[in-house]
Each structure stands twice: as C-alpha cells, then as structure tokens.
Design a protein around this motif. Structure first.
Motif, short mmCIF file in Angstrom:
data_model
loop_
_atom_site.label_atom_id
_atom_site.label_comp_id
_atom_site.label_asym_id
_atom_site.label_seq_id
_atom_site.Cartn_x
_atom_site.Cartn_y
_atom_site.Cartn_z
N THR A 265 60.03 -9.83 -49.07
CA THR A 265 60.56 -10.99 -48.34
C THR A 265 61.60 -10.51 -47.32
OG1 THR A 265 60.23 -12.48 -50.21
CG2 THR A 265 61.83 -13.16 -48.53
N VAL A 267 64.52 -12.01 -44.71
CA VAL A 267 65.35 -13.17 -44.33
C VAL A 267 65.92 -12.90 -42.94
CG1 VAL A 267 67.32 -14.61 -44.90
CG2 VAL A 267 65.92 -13.64 -46.74
N VAL A 290 61.80 -15.89 -44.32
CA VAL A 290 62.66 -17.06 -44.31
C VAL A 290 63.53 -16.99 -43.06
CG1 VAL A 290 64.46 -18.36 -45.51
CG2 VAL A 290 62.74 -17.09 -46.84
N GLN A 292 66.66 -18.54 -41.05
CA GLN A 292 67.86 -19.33 -41.30
C GLN A 292 68.63 -19.57 -40.00
OE1 GLN A 292 69.86 -16.76 -44.11
NE2 GLN A 292 69.03 -17.86 -45.87
N VAL A 326 69.65 -16.99 -50.39
CA VAL A 326 68.39 -16.35 -50.76
C VAL A 326 68.69 -15.01 -51.42
CG1 VAL A 326 66.17 -15.46 -49.96
CG2 VAL A 326 67.18 -17.48 -48.87
#
Length: 439
Positions: A265, A267, A290, A292, A326
């Motif tokens: 993952t 971010v 992800v 943000q 996260v």
C-alpha cells in the motif's frame, strides 16, 4: 587523405579554442552551438527564433529533441556568462533594475494585452480608454514593455502584438504566471527583508514578506482563499509552472523501484487529485493506493477518479499536521510538500507519521534538491536559489540542499535513516528516500 586532413583540422581548431582566453572560448562555443541549432531548424523546415507575431509561441527549438535542447541550454548559459564578464563587476551590479517587472505588472493588471485583438493595431489613446489609465501612463508603460519585447510599435504611436504579448493575450496560464510573479510575488519580495528584520529567525507562515505586503496575519493560501480571483490566478500560475517535461509523472513512476512493494500500500500524503497514484496504479496492478488531502480537494477528487483504477485508488480527508490514520503502509509519499514548509512544520509532518509506521516503511519524497556551490552553471543555480527565496517570502519555507534533507529527517527522529536522493535526467525534482528503523 581527406578524412585525415579533416581530423587534423578539427584537432587544431579544438586546441586553438582551448588555448584561447575564456571570453573567446565562450564566443566560439556560442557560435558553434548556435550554428548547430540553426542548421537543425533549417534541415527540418522549422522557423528561426523570433519574436514576430506568428513565431512558435513556445519557442522554435522542439521540446522533444534532447540534443537540440542541450545545445540551446549551453548557448543560454554561455551568453549569460559572456554578458556578465563583458559588463564587469560595477556595470554588472548596476544592471539590476528594481522596476523591471513594472511593465509586466501593468500589462496583466490593466488588461493591456488581452484588450488588443491579435493581428490588429491600436493607439495609446485607445489603450488608455480601455484600461482606465491616463494616456501618458500608457505611453510610458507600453514603450518600456516594447523595449522588453512585449508589444511592438511598428509606427510611432501605433501598438501591435509581439509573440510575447500575444501569449499574454491568448494563453491564460502564461498570463497568470506573469501576473502572479509581477504582482503577488514581487510585492512579497519587496517586503521580505522587512519581515526578516521584524521577525528574526521566524519559521511562521504568518510572518513573511507576503504578510507585510498584504497586511494580514493569515498564511498566504488561507488569505488568498478570501479572494477567489487572486486564488484562481495563483493556481493557474502553478499549473503553468509545472506543465511539461521537467515535472512529468514518469520521473516518479519510472525512477523508483515500486515493484519492491508489490501487493503493498502507498499513501500519497497531500496528493491532491491523485494524479501520481492513478499513474502508478496503471503501471503496477497489484498495489493499492490511498490519496490524502483536505476535504474540498478530496470531495472533488472522488468524483473524478478514473474507473479503471477506482477499485485500488481510494481517497481520504486528512490534515498532515495531525497523526497519520493509515497504519502499516509500505510507502508514505510526498510530492512537492516539504518545500512549502519551514523545518519546524516539516518536522511536525514527519513526526505525525511515526505512530503509523511499521519497521522498514519507506518515506519517498519528490521534491527539489538545491545544488552545492559550483555544481551547475550560474544561470541555472540562480534560478533555483531565487525560487528558494520565493518560498521564504511567501511561507517562510525553503528549498533544501541534500545535507538539509538528511538533517531534516535526523531532527524529526533518529530512527529515520536517510538513504539519499536520485535526480532523474531532465527532471526538476529529485526522489529522496528515508527508511523507518523503529520498532
């Protein structure tokens, strides 16, 4: 025999160049490289460089020809150095004119370029009428702009577009770039030393040249949000500045070993519309992402996520001055974030990651790295260091040298191990990597 004679002549010529005084070396190199560029343009049936109205508005030298672009950059660097040397120290210092941006500020603020249809002519009186300025002021402003190759005066008192003023009339990005630099940034720069004297050593975004110029106690972006037209102009300026090859996403997707994080993952902190994550998702099909950012940005981004990656690119409202929500991601990515903030606030951003970090997590930063002294031509170095001063004047922020980056991570927490930086050829931004060594 002809080949041997040619080689001998080239060697003799090169020896003469190397033994010549430096200013002669510069002149010979300028002549040689300029001839090569001109020959390329002729061979490809391209126009020669010009400021005529119908010249290519983004330059005669193609952006997608690296060798020709390198010759162009060499000519620019050498001509700048030769000019400075021929001026000498005294005349060089006296050549800096404090109000050189005034004509550009006037042209953009009062619509002087936009109010003149391309291909037509006008008078100073007509420009005064459409701008609300006096004819006397229009005359002095426009004639100075003509001297800067903005507008032409084909006959006394008659004004027409040059290629430069045509860009200001037709290209919103270029217009807003010039308008922001000659208005917002120029006024902030003029107050920066005053801010340094008033707030010695400040790292606060509310104690800047911009703050004094606008008589505000708000950070720049918050202040501009109260003025939609100025805020939009600033956004258009940044969009224009970051368009093109030096900021291409390929320098992020192709020059870091993302495959090491297969099925992991990423971010993207402060990731705006998610452009980086979309590009990475299309290249690495087993990774998830992800994005943000603050609420208004994320709300818009969710509506525009491409369907082909929607299942692997999610969006989350997050303020990076609060703890990272996260946990356990493989990579926390920051693109052009830290240059907006002083060390005080950049350290806070990094420390807010710590509770979420697993051992071995990577912090990958796409940002500028200032050169060390003498590492690049003066002309290129002064542009980069001038941008460092821009960040000081508007945010009390900074561009950083490599040692500054290493120190930043060390000061945030000794468990960050700064690995180093890679600058992809042709990119304005480097890729910097730190590893979390904590438990």
């Amino acid at each position: 025999m002809l080949i041997v004679t040619t080689i001998h002549f080239q060697l003799h010529r090169d020896c003469l160049i190397m033994s010549a005084p430096h200013i002669v070396q510069l002149a010979l190199r300028i002549a040689s490289n300029t001839t090569k560029v001109s020959d390329y343009l002729v061979a490809n049936n391209l126009p020669q460089p010009s400021f005529d109205l119908n010249t290519p508005l983004h330059g005669a030298v193609p952006k997608d020809e690296p060798e020709i672009q390198a010759l162009r950059q060499s000519v620019l660097a050498d001509t700048a150095e030769l000019r400075d040397l021929m001026l000498g120290p005294r005349d060089y210092l006296l050549s800096f004119v404090h109000n050189s941006l005034l004509p550009q500020q006037a042209v953009t603020r009062f619509g002087l370029a936009r109010n003149l249809p391309v291909g037509s002519e006008t008078s100073f009186a007509e420009m005064a009428k459409s701008s609300g300025l006096s004819e006397s002021n229009v005359r002095k402003l426009v004639r100075c702009a003509v001297a800067q190759r903005i507008f032409e005066e084909p006959r006394p008192g008659v004004v027409a577009h040059s290629a430069a003023s045509r860009l200001l009339a037709e290209d919103p990005g270029v217009h807003d770039f010039v308008a922001t630099c000659s208005d917002e940034l120029w006024q902030a720069a003029a107050q920066t030393c005053n801010a340094m004297a008033k707030y010695p050593g400040s790292e606060e975004p509310t104690e800047t040249g911009f703050s004094l110029a606008n008589n505000t106690d708000k950070p720049m972006y918050e202040f501009l949000s109260d003025y939609p037209e100025r805020s939009s102009r600033f956004a258009n300026m940044m969009r224009s500045f970051t368009e093109g090859r030096p900021f291409d996403l390929k320098y992020v997707t192709d020059f870091y070993p993302w495959e090491e994080h297969s099925r992991g993952t990423v971010v993207d902190v402060g990731g705006s519309q998610g452009f980086v994550c979309v590009a990475l998702a299309r290249k690495f099909s087993s990774m998830s992402f992800v994005v943000q950012d603050l609420e208004p940005v994320i709300t818009e981004a969710k509506e525009n996520v491409p369907p082909d990656v929607a299942s692997r690119v999610s969006f989350m409202t997050y303020d990076f001055f609060t703890p990272q929500p996260v946990s356990g991601a493989d990579v926390y990515f920051f693109r052009w974030i830290f240059h907006n903030w002083s060390d005080k606030y950049s350290i806070k951003i990094l420390r807010n990651l710590i509770p979420a970090l697993k051992p071995g997590a990577k912090i990958v930063v796409s940002d500028a790295v200032l050169p060390g002294p003498g590492e690049m031509p003066k002309g290129m170095e002064v542009r980069m260091r001038s941008f460092d001063l821009v960040m000081t004047s508007i945010q009390n922020a900074k561009e950083r040298e490599l040692s500054d980056w290493a120190e930043l991570f060390q000061n945030a927490d000794e468990r960050f191990e700064f690995v180093g930086a890679t600058c992809p050829p042709g990119s304005n931004l480097s890729l910097l990597v730190a590893v979390w060594k904590g438990s």
